[in-house]
Design a protein around this motif. Structure first.
Motif, PDB file in Angstrom:
ATOM      1  N   UNK A  37       0.849  -1.190   0.000  1.00 44.01           N
ATOM      2  CA  UNK A  37       0.000   0.000   0.000  1.00 44.01           C
ATOM      3  C   UNK A  37       0.885   1.242   0.000  1.00 44.01           C
ATOM      4  N   UNK A  38       0.368   2.335  -0.582  1.00 43.23           N
ATOM      5  CA  UNK A  38       1.146   3.562  -0.684  1.00 43.23           C
ATOM      6  C   UNK A  38       1.596   4.065   0.685  1.00 43.23           C
ATOM      7  N   UNK A  39       0.684   3.994   1.663  1.00 49.90           N
ATOM      8  CA  UNK A  39       1.023   4.515   2.991  1.00 49.90           C
ATOM      9  C   UNK A  39       2.104   3.685   3.672  1.00 49.90           C
ATOM     10  N   UNK A  40       2.215   2.399   3.283  1.00 47.94           N
ATOM     11  CA  UNK A  40       3.217   1.525   3.888  1.00 47.94           C
ATOM     12  C   UNK A  40       4.623   1.978   3.509  1.00 47.94           C
ATOM     13  N   UNK A  41       4.839   2.259   2.233  1.00 51.28           N
ATOM     14  CA  UNK A  41       6.175   2.661   1.798  1.00 51.28           C
ATOM     15  C   UNK A  41       6.535   4.056   2.304  1.00 51.28           C
ATOM     16  N   UNK A  42       5.534   4.950   2.334  1.00 55.47           N
ATOM     17  CA  UNK A  42       5.786   6.296   2.855  1.00 55.47           C
ATOM     18  C   UNK A  42       6.139   6.215   4.341  1.00 55.47           C
ATOM     19  N   UNK A  43       5.397   5.400   5.085  1.00 63.88           N
ATOM     20  CA  UNK A  43       5.671   5.228   6.512  1.00 63.88           C
ATOM     21  C   UNK A  43       7.052   4.628   6.736  1.00 63.88           C
ATOM     22  N   UNK A  44       7.431   3.688   5.876  1.00 62.82           N
ATOM     23  CA  UNK A  44       8.746   3.055   6.001  1.00 62.82           C
ATOM     24  C   UNK A  44       9.858   4.077   5.773  1.00 62.82           C
ATOM     25  N   UNK A  45       9.656   4.957   4.801  1.00 62.44           N
ATOM     26  CA  UNK A  45      10.654   5.995   4.523  1.00 62.44           C
ATOM     27  C   UNK A  45      10.759   6.952   5.699  1.00 62.44           C
ATOM     28  N   UNK A  46       9.603   7.352   6.218  1.00 61.93           N
ATOM     29  CA  UNK A  46       9.599   8.249   7.373  1.00 61.93           C
ATOM     30  C   UNK A  46      10.355   7.614   8.545  1.00 61.93           C
ATOM     31  N   UNK A  47      10.053   6.354   8.801  1.00 60.84           N
ATOM     32  CA  UNK A  47      10.692   5.650   9.916  1.00 60.84           C
ATOM     33  C   UNK A  47      12.194   5.537   9.701  1.00 60.84           C
ATOM     34  N   UNK A  48      12.586   5.195   8.477  1.00 55.74           N
ATOM     35  CA  UNK A  48      14.012   5.015   8.181  1.00 55.74           C
ATOM     36  C   UNK A  48      14.785   6.315   8.348  1.00 55.74           C
ATOM     37  N   UNK A  49      14.222   7.409   7.831  1.00 60.48           N
ATOM     38  CA  UNK A  49      14.896   8.703   7.940  1.00 60.48           C
ATOM     39  C   UNK A  49      14.896   9.202   9.379  1.00 60.48           C
ATOM     40  N   UNK A  50      13.840   8.878  10.098  1.00 62.67           N
ATOM     41  CA  UNK A  50      13.770   9.274  11.501  1.00 62.67           C
ATOM     42  C   UNK A  50      14.832   8.551  12.315  1.00 62.67           C
ATOM     43  N   UNK A  51      15.014   7.260  12.018  1.00 64.45           N
ATOM     44  CA  UNK A  51      16.020   6.482  12.738  1.00 64.45           C
ATOM     45  C   UNK A  51      17.428   6.976  12.408  1.00 64.45           C
ATOM     46  N   UNK A  52      17.600   7.470  11.205  1.00 64.09           N
ATOM     47  CA  UNK A  52      18.907   8.010  10.833  1.00 64.09           C
ATOM     48  C   UNK A  52      19.180   9.283  11.618  1.00 64.09           C
ATOM     49  N   UNK A  53      18.153  10.140  11.728  1.00 61.41           N
ATOM     50  CA  UNK A  53      18.309  11.413  12.428  1.00 61.41           C
ATOM     51  C   UNK A  53      18.339  11.215  13.939  1.00 61.41           C
ATOM     52  N   UNK A  54      17.642  10.196  14.401  1.00 62.81           N
ATOM     53  CA  UNK A  54      17.564   9.948  15.842  1.00 62.81           C
ATOM     54  C   UNK A  54      18.035   8.526  16.140  1.00 62.81           C
ATOM     55  N   UNK A  55      19.319   8.384  16.376  1.00 61.29           N
ATOM     56  CA  UNK A  55      19.907   7.064  16.586  1.00 61.29           C
ATOM     57  C   UNK A  55      19.269   6.290  17.732  1.00 61.29           C
ATOM     58  N   UNK A  56      18.716   6.989  18.691  1.00 63.17           N
ATOM     59  CA  UNK A  56      18.119   6.319  19.836  1.00 63.17           C
ATOM     60  C   UNK A  56      16.847   5.554  19.461  1.00 63.17           C
ATOM     61  N   UNK A  57      16.218   5.922  18.347  1.00 62.40           N
ATOM     62  CA  UNK A  57      14.971   5.279  17.952  1.00 62.40           C
ATOM     63  C   UNK A  57      15.181   3.785  17.719  1.00 62.40           C
ATOM     64  N   UNK A  58      16.280   3.421  17.063  1.00 58.59           N
ATOM     65  CA  UNK A  58      16.554   2.013  16.774  1.00 58.59           C
ATOM     66  C   UNK A  58      16.800   1.226  18.065  1.00 58.59           C
ATOM     67  N   UNK A  59      17.508   1.856  18.996  1.00 60.18           N
ATOM     68  CA  UNK A  59      17.789   1.199  20.268  1.00 60.18           C
ATOM     69  C   UNK A  59      16.490   0.975  21.036  1.00 60.18           C
ATOM     70  N   UNK A  60      15.627   1.988  21.053  1.00 58.96           N
ATOM     71  CA  UNK A  60      14.345   1.886  21.754  1.00 58.96           C
ATOM     72  C   UNK A  60      13.494   0.773  21.152  1.00 58.96           C
ATOM     73  N   UNK A  61      13.442   0.710  19.806  1.00 55.87           N
ATOM     74  CA  UNK A  61      12.642  -0.316  19.145  1.00 55.87           C
ATOM     75  C   UNK A  61      13.154  -1.707  19.499  1.00 55.87           C
ATOM     76  N   UNK A  62      14.462  -1.869  19.491  1.00 56.46           N
ATOM     77  CA  UNK A  62      15.040  -3.177  19.796  1.00 56.46           C
ATOM     78  C   UNK A  62      14.698  -3.603  21.222  1.00 56.46           C
ATOM     79  N   UNK A  63      14.747  -2.672  22.153  1.00 58.17           N
ATOM     80  CA  UNK A  63      14.422  -3.000  23.542  1.00 58.17           C
ATOM     81  C   UNK A  63      12.960  -3.386  23.690  1.00 58.17           C
ATOM     82  N   UNK A  64      12.093  -2.702  22.959  1.00 60.06           N
ATOM     83  CA  UNK A  64      10.669  -3.028  23.009  1.00 60.06           C
ATOM     84  C   UNK A  64      10.419  -4.433  22.449  1.00 60.06           C
ATOM     85  N   UNK A  65      11.109  -4.749  21.355  1.00 56.65           N
ATOM     86  CA  UNK A  65      10.960  -6.070  20.744  1.00 56.65           C
ATOM     87  C   UNK A  65      11.470  -7.154  21.692  1.00 56.65           C
TER      88      UNK A  65
END
Length: 207
Positions: free
Chosen positions: A112-140
Motif C-alpha cells: 500500500x502507498x502509505x506503507x512505503x511512505x511510513x517506512x521511509x519516514x521511519x528510516x529517515x527518523x532512525x537516521x536522524x535519531x539514533x536512539x529510535x533504533x535502540x528503543x525499538x530493539x528494547x521493546x521487541x
C-alpha cells in the motif's frame, strides 16, 4: 517524522522493473519527496550520488548486483544511510540476509502507498535519531520475553521460512496447534503480518 524532514531528504529508488520503478517514483513525487531512480545497483554506484539526507529503496532480486550486495556496499560507504529492501517473492531468508547486511526494513510487494511512505519516514527518523533504533530493539526484546518456550520454537521455525506443516512435524505437534501458537506469538509481539514478526526477531538477533 515531520513533512519538512521528508522534503529535505532524497530517496533513491533502485529496481530493474521499469513499471515498478516509475510507479514508486511517481508516488514519492506526489508525496513531495525528492526522488531519483536507477535501473540497477551498478548504475547507482557508478553515478556516486550524494548520500547526505538520503534513503535508498532497492529490490532484492535484480540482474547483476542484487539488493543484499548493494546494501553491503552502501553501508561500507556510509553506515548511517537507511536502506529499505522490497521483494515480490516473499523470500524470508533473503530478506533476513538483507537486514543482516544493514537494511533498516523490508517490504513485500505489492504494498500500500502509505506503507512505503511510513517506512521511509521511519528510516529517515532512525537516521536522524539514533536512539529510535535502540528503543525499538528494547521493546521487541521485551515482547519476545513474553513468549512461552513452545511459542519461541514456532517463531524460530517461521523465521527460518518453514511452513506450518513442517514446523508441526519438527515439533511433533499438529498443524492446528502450530497455528494457535503462531497466533498467540504474533499477538504478544504485536506483529500484524509474518513480515513484521520476522523483522522483529531479526532486529533482536542483531543486538
Amino acid at each position: 517524522m515531520e513533512n519538512d524532514a521528508l522534503e529535505n531528504s532524497i530517496v533513491y529508488v533502485i529496481d530493474d522493473d521499469e513499471s515498478a520503478r516509475s510507479s514508486l517514483e511517481f508516488l514519492l513525487d506526489v508525496a513531495g519527496v525528492r526522488v531519483r531512480s536507477f535501473a540497477s545497483g551498478d548504475q547507482f554506484l557508478k553515478s556516486s550520488p550524494p548520500l547526505k539526507r538520503a534513503c535508498i529503496i532497492t529490490d532484492v532480486r535484480m540482474p547483476g548486483m542484487g539488493g543484499v550486495d548493494l546494501t553491503r556496499r552502501v553501508k561500507d560507504t556510509d553506515p548511517s544511510v537507511p536502506v529499505i529492501v522490497i521483494t515480490g517473492h516473499a523470500d524470508v531468508p533473503m530478506a533476513i540476509d538483507a537486514m543482516r547486511a544493514g537494511a533498516s526494513d523490508f517490504i513485500e510487494k505489492p504494498f500500500e502507498e502509505n506503507v512505503i511512505i511510513s517506512a521511509i519516514r521511519r528510516a529517515l527518523s532512525e537516521k536522524a535519531e539514533g536512539d529510535a533504533a535502540v528503543k525499538e530493539r528494547r521493546e521487541i526484546e521485551a515482547r519476545l520475553s513474553l513468549l512461552s518456550a513452545r511459542e519461541h520454537d514456532v517463531v524460530e521455525g517461521l523465521v527460518e521460512g518453514k511452513a506450518n506443516k513442517m514446523i508441526a512435524f519438527d515439533l511433533d505437534i499438529s498443524p492446528r496447534t502450530v497455528e494457535v501458537y503462531r497466533a498467540n506469538a504474533m499477538k504478544k509481539l504485536q506483529a500484524k503480518t509474518l513480515s513484521d514478526l520476522v523483522r522483529m526477531v531479526t532486529i533482536a538477533r542483531l543486538s
